[in-house]
Design an enzyme around this catalytic site. Structure first.
Site, mmCIF file in Angstrom:
data_model
loop_
_atom_site.group_PDB
_atom_site.id
_atom_site.type_symbol
_atom_site.label_atom_id
_atom_site.label_comp_id
_atom_site.label_asym_id
_atom_site.label_seq_id
_atom_site.Cartn_x
_atom_site.Cartn_y
_atom_site.Cartn_z
ATOM 1 C CB CYS A 56 0.147 9.735 4.948
ATOM 2 S SG CYS A 56 -0.199 8.016 5.236
ATOM 3 C CG ASP A 88 3.478 1.759 0.935
ATOM 4 O OD1 ASP A 88 2.765 2.219 0.036
ATOM 5 O OD2 ASP A 88 4.675 1.502 0.789
ATOM 6 C CG ASP A 130 5.705 4.673 2.725
ATOM 7 O OD1 ASP A 130 5.512 5.538 3.587
ATOM 8 O OD2 ASP A 130 5.865 3.482 2.994
ATOM 9 C CE LYS A 131 6.683 2.437 -2.210
ATOM 10 N NZ LYS A 131 6.240 2.441 -0.816
ATOM 11 C CB CYS A 201 4.470 5.639 9.523
ATOM 12 S SG CYS A 201 3.076 4.741 8.814
ATOM 13 C CD GLU A 453 6.727 -1.175 1.711
ATOM 14 O OE1 GLU A 453 5.957 -1.148 2.681
ATOM 15 O OE2 GLU A 453 7.373 -0.193 1.323
ATOM 16 C CB SER A 479 7.491 -2.006 5.656
ATOM 17 O OG SER A 479 7.264 -0.867 6.449
#
Length: 577
Positions: A56, A88, A130-131, A201, A453, A479
């Site tokens: 990522c 994640d 993600d975060k 992702c 998650e 998730s």
């Protein structure tokens, strides 16, 4: 802005570049190869979450260079810095997931501290996982500086047996393998081909959901989130974003001019119509908190409830982010929402133009394959639904994208687990019954700590073919890749004495995503008796360090699991000091 017109009277960088008393500061800048002209220009922080932890983030370092070119082209001085991420996919299913949500706050805090410490005038933030996306956007709104966000781009889909595959398929393959329906060799082949490139992702999981949010909320340039990470065509958006932030400085358009109640509603619309991650129900209130705007989980869910779901993306649908990009991307989705009057067109965006002005320039139309027309949606209401009831007085959230109406209600006896590990072991051993509601508690923001998650558990259930035969509720999170009837963010959490912590095996639980109900068949008196006999939160081994500190500070999921009082309590704006 022409060089001879630069006026730093009202810019933070004046504190480190102007006047005889700043000679020591300027000597440091000369040490790094800057010249007098560069020192006199506006200073732009270029923040990335680059690291070697995961695909990522691996491309962000290169993309930051294009941003710097754009800033320089527009007569600004870019200064690159990095911050952390916790990815994640790699943190999933073990103790590392406790660090994930806490990393969002750490990202925001470290970007804030870097910007404040060096007196940068504006911010271009690049994020991949993600975060890191909400973390970077929260920093922009907290500082209230001219800001442009850029997503690092999604991963390309893998190919196996003529079909696209993603990391979600690998998580679910673990369940198939445990059930004896996949061999070691088949699993090894899948894991080698599922993730063929840099990027986040590829399904409409949390990263791509929040990337769509960045455009809809106005902090990112239109279509900038679309191109996959390996495409060097992403550089054009980097250059354009660097130029755009200089335009925002000139016009004094700041992050809170962009992020308003109406733009948050625009963002929630895009989450709903794309079947986005339930984590948006956590991150949008947190971004709002940084602006001092009341916009909690219930407000998000109100938007979800009356927004058609018309973009067919994994995990509930068929396609991945690359397909959405090729179908016209977020701008075409926003155009469809506008046709139904579901977009606030007057909202300001990172380009310095309004949302309506931006959409007027978009020529693409729905392809009715990835992006359906809003008149012919996949389902008439959003892919994510809010729930409330005596089991969740402060709300809960469930993703129903890809589920028909009959699948959106479930009543069954509770089977309670005190942690995700306990639940995962039981699922692996098939120590549960069809028709049960699996309850995973003590996994909230404070109780976890970290609001983990539950993808390992839900993917194992799906892999066993039981995803629609049981339901699952938790005070933790799911998730963006989770599918099945899974309810998260149940509040108050068990550690705060919420009803989820008072449940016993066999209590009959009703989940109804059509009516928005999450309840247990117990009287108020029985719940009160159990609360009086409650022995307090489960003891944690996290009694020091960052996770202890996080657990002491973090609030409930309904308000975004935030750790500070927010803009309503601030007594100054950084830009105006």
């Amino acid at each position: 802005m022409p060089k001879d017109q630069v006026n730093k009277t009202h810019l933070p960088s004046r504190h480190v570049t102007e006047g005889p008393s700043r000679a020591p500061h300027r000597s440091y800048f000369y040490a790094m190869g800057l010249d007098e002209e560069a020192i006199k220009q506006p200073w732009v922080g270029v923040a990335t979450c680059w690291n070697e932890a995961a695909p990522c983030n691996i491309a962000l370092n290169r993309q930051a260079q294009s941003v710097k070119l754009g800033v320089k082209k527009a007569m600004g001085t870019p200064r690159e810095f990095t911050t952390i991420t916790v990815t994640d996919g790699i943190a999933m299913g073990h103790e590392g997931m406790r660090s994930s949500l806490a990393s969002r706050e750490a990202i925001t805090d470290t970007v804030e501290l870097t910007m404040r410490g060096h007196c940068y005038d504006a911010l271009v933030g690049l994020a991949g996982c993600d975060k890191s996306l909400p973390g970077m956007m929260m920093a922009m709104v907290r500082l209230n500086v001219p800001s442009v966000f850029i997503y690092g781009g999604s991963i390309l889909p893998g190919r196996l047996d003529g079909k696209d595959v993603t990391v979600q398929d690998v998580f679910e393959a673990v369940g198939k393998h445990q059930a004896g329906n996949m061999t070691d060799a088949e699993l090894e082949v899948l894991e080698r081909v599922a993730c063929p490139s840099a990027g986040a992702c590829g399904g409409q999981f949390t990263a791509n959901t929040m990337a769509c949010v960045s455009e809809a909320i106005g902090l990112a340039l239109m279509n900038s989130s679309g191109a996959p990470a390996p495409y060097e065509s992403r550089d054009q958006y980097g250059i354009a974003s660097g130029e755009a932030v200089m335009n925002l400085i000139e016009k004094n358009i700041r992050a809170r001019d962009v992020v308003t109640r109406k733009s948050l509603e625009n963002a929630a619309r895009v989450v709903a119509c794309t079947g986005g991650s339930t984590n948006a129900g956590l991150h949008l209130p947190a971004i709002a908190h940084e602006a001092g705007i009341d916009f909690d989980l219930f407000d998000v869910c109100d938007i979800f409830r009356d927004t058609p779901y018309f973009v067919d993306l994994k995990p509930g649908g068929q396609y991945v982010a690359k397909d959405l990009y090729e179908a016209g991307g977020v701008p075409v989705v926003l155009k469809e929402l506008r046709k139904a009057g579901l977009i606030h067109e007057e909202c300001m965006t990172a380009s310095g133009r309004t949302m309506g002005e931006e959409l007027d320039m978009i020529k693409g139309e729905a392809d009715n394959k990835v992006i359906y027309s809003i008149e012919n949606p996949l389902t008439p209401t959003g892919g994510v639904v809010g729930l409330k009831g005596n089991l969740a007085p402060e709300g809960a959230i469930v993703k129903v994208a890809g589920m028909n109406t009959q699948e959106q209600s479930f009543t069954g006896p509770a089977r309670c687990f005190e942690s995700e590990e306990d639940a995962f072991e039981a699922v692996k051993a098939r120590q549960y019954e069809e028709g049960e509601v699996l309850v995973i508690r003590n996994e909230g923001p404070a109780g976890g700590p970290g609001m983990r998650e539950m993808l390992a558990t839900t993917a194992a259930l799906s892999g066993q073919g039981m995803g629609k035969k049981v339901a699952l509720i938790t005070d933790g999170r799911f998730s963006g890749a989770t599918r099945g009837f899974c309810v998260g963010h149940v509040g108050p959490e068990a550690a705060h004495g919420g009803p989820i912590g008072l449940l016993q095996n066999g209590d009959v639980i009703t989940i109804n995503a059509v009516t928005g109900e999450l309840s247990v068949d117990l009287s108020d008196e029985e719940l009160a008796t159990r609360k009086a006999n409650w022995k307090g939160p489960k003891e944690t081994i996290y009694a020091s360090g960052a996770l202890w500190k996080y657990a002491q500070l973090v609030g409930g999921a309904r308000l975004g699991a935030v750790t500070h009082p927010g803009a309503k309590s601030e007594k100054h704006i950084y830009m105006d000091l």
